[in-house]
Scaffold this motif. Structure first.
Motif: not given
Length: 212
Positions: A16, A20, A23, A150
């Motif tokens: 994750k 992130f 992004v 996100s």
């Protein structure tokens, strides 16, 4: 699931944070392009900005302060959005832009007669500056906040404020290309006011959009 337990679970999932960061990196590039686009639609570079950039430390300082703020606020955001990430260095980095501006103000006051301080502080387009920095920052702010969704910021309001500082710093640097008021005294009051207004908008939006 309790918030603390969710944060711990996210921190334990290495995929994750990596997702992130990808992004977020793309979002920063899009935010910069969006800010530049809005700036060019609303304003244009001053006629002599290239010549001034190569000869005026005052002009270079106002550009640099905004860029430093944008970079350090984005760095702080990248930490706050990842549970468990250390934030000490990011918090210290946020002091760089204010410190650089403070040094510029002190240098200005040392070389400019006191009788000219007020005139340089007030300038000729303070209101225009205060309005346009937040306006230029709105598109980048929206992009950054969208990307932050996100992540997993444990303080949505703080994250929103940092997003506002990042967008406001970018907008301040873009606006500086147009503005012919180069005194650090002017920047320290009116540019800062515009950036803080953007941070306040970001905090209000973040408290709603980044809540989880």
């Amino acid at each position: 699931m309790r918030t603390d337990a969710l944060i711990e679970a996210l921190a334990a999932d290495g995929a994750k944070p990596r997702r992130f960061l990808r992004v977020f990196s793309v979002a920063l590039a899009v935010a910069a392009a969006a800010g530049a686009g809005v700036f060019l639609m609303m304003l244009k570079p001053r006629a002599n900005f290239l010549a001034v950039a190569s000869s005026s430390m005052r002009y270079d300082l106002k550009l640099l302060v905004g860029l430093i703020l944008a970079v350090t606020a984005a760095f702080a955001l990248s930490r706050i959005a990842r549970p468990g990430a250390s934030r000490r260095g990011a918090n210290l980095a946020l002091l760089l832009a204010p410190a650089a501006l403070a040094i510029g103000v002190l240098a200005e006051m040392a070389v400019v007669p006191q009788s000219e301080w007020v005139a340089r502080l007030v300038g000729t387009n303070a209101g225009f500056c205060m309005v346009h920095i937040p306006l230029i920052s709105l598109a980048p702010l929206g992009v950054i906040l969208f990307a932050m969704r996100s992540g997993a910021a444990d303080s949505p309001t703080r994250a929103g404020a940092l997003a506002g500082l990042a967008a406001g710093g970018l907008a301040a640097s873009l606006y500086a290309v147009f503005c012919n008021q180069d005194s650090p005294l002017f920047v320290a009051v009116w540019y800062v006011a515009g950036v803080l207004a953007t941070a306040a908008i970001g905090a209000a939006m973040g408290s709603r959009l980044l809540r989880w």
